[in-house]
Design an enzyme around this catalytic site. Structure first.
Site, short mmCIF file in Angstrom:
data_model
loop_
_atom_site.label_atom_id
_atom_site.label_comp_id
_atom_site.label_asym_id
_atom_site.label_seq_id
_atom_site.Cartn_x
_atom_site.Cartn_y
_atom_site.Cartn_z
N ARG A 119 0.84 -1.22 0.00
CA ARG A 119 0.00 0.00 0.00
C ARG A 119 0.86 1.26 0.00
O ARG A 119 0.73 2.14 -0.85
CB ARG A 119 -0.92 0.00 1.23
CG ARG A 119 -2.07 -0.97 1.14
CD ARG A 119 -2.82 -1.01 2.45
NE ARG A 119 -2.01 -1.61 3.48
CZ ARG A 119 -2.14 -2.84 3.95
NH1 ARG A 119 -3.10 -3.61 3.49
NH2 ARG A 119 -1.35 -3.32 4.88
N ILE A 120 1.79 1.35 0.98
CA ILE A 120 2.57 2.59 1.13
C ILE A 120 3.61 2.71 0.01
O ILE A 120 3.77 3.76 -0.61
CB ILE A 120 3.21 2.66 2.52
CG1 ILE A 120 2.10 2.68 3.59
CG2 ILE A 120 4.10 3.91 2.66
CD1 ILE A 120 2.56 2.47 5.00
N CYS A 153 10.85 4.48 6.64
CA CYS A 153 9.63 4.91 7.35
C CYS A 153 8.74 3.70 7.56
O CYS A 153 7.52 3.83 7.70
CB CYS A 153 8.88 5.97 6.55
SG CYS A 153 9.72 7.55 6.57
N ARG A 202 9.75 -0.03 9.32
CA ARG A 202 9.97 -0.63 10.62
C ARG A 202 11.46 -0.65 10.95
O ARG A 202 12.29 -0.98 10.08
CB ARG A 202 9.47 -2.08 10.64
CG ARG A 202 8.01 -2.21 10.99
CD ARG A 202 7.75 -1.80 12.45
NE ARG A 202 6.35 -1.79 12.80
CZ ARG A 202 5.52 -0.75 12.61
NH1 ARG A 202 5.93 0.36 12.07
NH2 ARG A 202 4.27 -0.83 13.02
N GLU A 254 12.50 1.04 20.29
CA GLU A 254 11.72 2.28 20.45
C GLU A 254 10.97 2.22 21.76
O GLU A 254 10.47 1.15 22.12
CB GLU A 254 10.70 2.42 19.31
CG GLU A 254 11.31 2.68 17.95
CD GLU A 254 10.25 2.83 16.85
OE1 GLU A 254 9.07 3.04 17.17
OE2 GLU A 254 10.62 2.71 15.68
N HIS A 266 9.11 8.05 14.97
CA HIS A 266 8.00 7.21 14.51
C HIS A 266 6.72 8.04 14.31
O HIS A 266 5.70 7.82 14.96
CB HIS A 266 7.73 6.08 15.52
CG HIS A 266 7.02 4.90 14.91
ND1 HIS A 266 7.28 3.60 15.28
CD2 HIS A 266 6.08 4.82 13.93
CE1 HIS A 266 6.50 2.78 14.58
NE2 HIS A 266 5.76 3.51 13.76
N GLY A 270 5.35 8.58 11.14
CA GLY A 270 4.77 8.34 9.81
C GLY A 270 3.25 8.45 9.78
O GLY A 270 2.67 8.97 8.84
P1 NAD Z 1 1.66 -3.76 2.93
O1 NAD Z 1 1.40 -5.07 3.56
O2 NAD Z 1 0.59 -3.16 2.08
O3 NAD Z 1 2.99 -3.85 2.06
C1 NAD Z 1 4.14 -4.51 2.44
C2 NAD Z 1 4.75 -5.09 1.19
O4 NAD Z 1 6.03 -5.63 1.51
C3 NAD Z 1 3.93 -6.23 0.59
O5 NAD Z 1 3.55 -5.94 -0.75
C4 NAD Z 1 4.88 -7.42 0.65
O6 NAD Z 1 4.73 -8.28 -0.45
C5 NAD Z 1 6.23 -6.74 0.65
N1 NAD Z 1 7.31 -7.58 1.15
C6 NAD Z 1 7.28 -8.55 2.09
N2 NAD Z 1 8.50 -9.11 2.21
C7 NAD Z 1 9.31 -8.49 1.31
C8 NAD Z 1 10.67 -8.64 0.97
N3 NAD Z 1 11.46 -9.54 1.56
N4 NAD Z 1 11.17 -7.84 0.01
C9 NAD Z 1 10.39 -6.93 -0.61
N5 NAD Z 1 9.08 -6.75 -0.32
C10 NAD Z 1 8.56 -7.52 0.64
O7 NAD Z 1 2.05 -2.79 4.13
P2 NAD Z 1 2.00 -1.20 4.12
O8 NAD Z 1 0.70 -0.75 4.68
O9 NAD Z 1 2.45 -0.69 2.84
O10 NAD Z 1 3.09 -0.90 5.26
C11 NAD Z 1 4.47 -1.05 4.98
C12 NAD Z 1 5.29 -0.89 6.24
O11 NAD Z 1 5.12 0.42 6.77
C13 NAD Z 1 4.94 -1.82 7.38
O12 NAD Z 1 6.13 -2.22 8.01
C14 NAD Z 1 4.14 -0.94 8.34
O13 NAD Z 1 4.17 -1.40 9.65
C15 NAD Z 1 4.89 0.35 8.18
N6 NAD Z 1 4.16 1.56 8.58
C16 NAD Z 1 4.87 2.50 9.25
C17 NAD Z 1 4.26 3.66 9.61
C18 NAD Z 1 5.01 4.68 10.39
O14 NAD Z 1 4.43 5.35 11.23
N7 NAD Z 1 6.26 4.87 10.15
C19 NAD Z 1 2.93 3.90 9.27
C20 NAD Z 1 2.23 2.91 8.56
C21 NAD Z 1 2.89 1.74 8.21
C1 MLT Z 2 1.82 1.40 11.70
O1 MLT Z 2 2.34 0.30 11.57
O2 MLT Z 2 0.63 1.61 11.38
C2 MLT Z 2 2.62 2.52 12.20
O3 MLT Z 2 3.73 2.15 12.89
C3 MLT Z 2 1.81 3.61 12.75
C4 MLT Z 2 1.72 3.77 14.22
O4 MLT Z 2 1.21 2.94 14.93
O5 MLT Z 2 2.13 4.84 14.67
#
Ligand code: NAD
Ligand code: MLT
Length: 528
Positions: free
Chosen positions: A152-153, A231, A233, A262, A280, A282
């Protein structure tokens, strides 16, 4: 009594309004709890809502006496012990979509801050320095952004990067060349992506496979002067390797929103002028926090009221279209499972489930789950549920085989469940009759027609005159009223079966009295 919902991380007040407006729910907001305080509070909670701060460990989960659902207001569930929750039959839900936009925007903000060294320049200005020569940046235009993880992201970041006129190359195990072409980006292997990129951003979950994915070997493969963003994990980039790569000038800059540990208050990476960081943040926007809190609140309410959720993590989700087709079979499947658990007293080794007729064209896993739940409940108790049914079967060494066939022997749909044990195989089949509901239509090789409900007695006997009368008299002597009765036989004078529905569950003394009749081979009392 009201359901107790415990909230242990700060959640958007606007977002938890659905819960506040729900009369059947009592909310307890208790953030900053110590581990011991959480253990006490979790004991009588029905639902737990968290962000990423609360560590929902096995030890915490084990203290819960009535916990049914854990809601994660965000995407990553690495702060929740999913195995422990699944084993206890606790469903975990998250809010996968609500913060995608914010996280993608934060990634772009980090990328641009990194390329123009905005935080460093700002800090220098605050320190009353006017250092125009020192803070010369690089453009993003025509540079290659390597995206590792195009979910997604990652996909949202790709769109935005193209808006900055960057070239985008991505690696994701689910990305194909064709999909990449449709998105207007290049597809590459992990190695190709990190070798070709000028900027790298990671957007995978933290998994065994992604822990330290960006390590010393990966840095060695990158172009000198690479900029890197995390951004997603902490732990996807190995922090010690990153530190060394910055010191050796391989990495020109790093932007980090997430860290291996963290929270922290002192970190050697932050001593390096090439590193910019946020704690953190994001998903920390008003909109994202409201979205994710609404999503988990609605799932908690729906689960406590109806047992259904939109965003399960430890249970595969089913589209509402598919659910509409299969939900009517859930009760039949569970009843067939329970029925078979009475019929077969030996330890189940293998379960075969045959989906025939209309059932051969539907999504069957949820129906299988209900069958297994029924089979296990009698011996393992009511804690068996949709979440842990497969886990518990596996733990008991039971293998499950699903089979589909379009032939349904005259029925439009037929579900047959067969259990193999050391002493033999028993089976039961059922169907859903249009407008009339579920029916059991076959037990082993005998044809029957019984609604799977109430008290049923299955009697195997010898086909000979008088046996039905004797049985009826005997039950009458024990004050057992027979409501319905059916008989089938394998051959004249051979083995036969009686199916009775009676008004009360048959006690042992009544079963023993029946079995003393010489024509009766065995008696099974079933409670559905
Ligand atoms: P998502 O599940 O939509 O996407 C993750 C993608 O990673 C998937 O398409 C998956 O196939 C791919 N993937 C898995 N293993 C892989 C590998 N070895 N190599 C390459 N790609 C691989 O998740 P998302 O909603 O896009 O979130 C992505 C990350 O962002 C997660 O770790 C989530 O926790 C983190 N996140 C962080 C924040 C923040 O505050 N910083 C906010 C939201 C999400
Ligand atoms: C998440 O995985 O959704 C992010 O780390 C966002 C958060 O909980 O702050």
């Amino acid at each position: 009594m009201a359901f107790r919902v415990l909230i242990t991380d700060p959640l958007s007040e606007e977002g938890i309004k659905p819960l506040r407006n729900e009369p059947s729910v009592d909310i307890d907001v208790a953030t900053e709890l110590s581990g011991e305080e959480l253990k006490t509070k979790i004991a009588d909670a029905d639902a737990l809502l968290v962000r990423s701060q609360t560590k929902v460990t096995r030890e915490i989960i084990n203290q819960a006496k009535q916990l049914k659902i854990i809601g994660r207001a965000g995407v990553g569930v690495d702060n929740i012990d999913l195995d422990a929750a699944t084993e206890r039959g606790i469903i975990v839900v998250n809010a996968p979509n609500g913060n995608t936009n914010s996280a993608a925007e934060h990634t772009m903000a980090m990328l641009m801050s990194l390329s123009r060294r905005i935080p460093q320049a700002y800090q220098s200005l605050k320190n009353q320095q006017w250092e125009r020569k020192k803070y010369v940046g690089v453009e993003l235009k025509n540079k290659t952004l390597g995206i590792v993880g195009l979910g997604r992201i990652g996909a949202e970041v790709a769109h935005r990067a193209k808006g900055q006129r960057m070239k985008v190359i991505a690696y994701d195990p689910f990305l194909t060349e064709e999909k990449a072409e449709n998105l207007g980006i290049d597809y590459g292997s992990f190695e190709e992506v990190i070798q070709k990129a000028d900027f790298i951003t990671v957007h995978t979950p933290l998994l065994k496979e992604t822990k330290h994915l960006i390590n010393a070997d990966a840095f060695n493969m990158m172009k000198p002067g690479i900029h890197i963003v995390n951004c997603a994990r902490g732990g996807i980039i190995e922090e010690n390797a990153l530190y060394d790569a910055i010191i050796s000038k391989k990495v020109a800059g790093a932007a980090l929103d997430v860290f291996e540990e963290e929270p922290f208050y002192d970190h050697k990476l932050l001593d390096l002028p090439e590193v910019i960081a946020t704690p953190h943040l994001g998903a920390s926007t008003v909109e994202a926090q409201e979205n994710v809190a609404i999503d988990v609140s609605e799932d908690v309410i729906s689960f406590l009221a109806k047992g259904s959720v939109k965003n399960p993590v430890n249970l595969p989700s089913v589209s509402s279209e598919a659910l509409g087709k299969i939900e009517p079979y859930f009760n039949l499947a569970e009843k067939l499972g329970i029925f078979l658990s009475y019929l077969s007293n030996d330890v189940a080794e293998k379960i075969n489930i045959y989906y025939s007729g209309d059932l051969s064209g539907v999504e069957i896993a949820p129906i299988t789950r209900n069958t297994i739940k029924g089979l296990l409940t009698r011996h393992l108790g009511t804690h068996v549920n949709d979440v842990n049914a497969f886990y518990l079967a596996d733990k008991k060494g039971i293998t499950i085989h699903e089979n589909k066939t379009s032939k349904a022997r005259g029925f439009t749909n037929l579900l047959t469940v067969e259990v193999e044990t050391k002493s033999g195989t028993r089976s039961v089949s059922g169907t859903l009759l249009n407008g009339l509901g579920p029916r059991i239509v076959e037990i082993d090789d005998y044809s029957v027609d019984v609604t799977p409900k109430g008290h049923i007695v299955v009697i195997h006997h010898k086909d000979q005159p008088g046996v039905i009368g004797k049985m009826g008299n005997l039950l009458a002597q024990h004050d057992v009223n027979i409501a319905t009765m059916q008989v089938d036989r394998s051959d004249v004078g051979g083995n036969a079966i009686m199916m009775l529905t009676v008004d009360k569950y048959l006690e042992n003394k009544e079963k023993e009295a029946l079995i003393r009749l010489e024509e009766i081979r065995d008696v099974t009392a079933v409670d559905l």
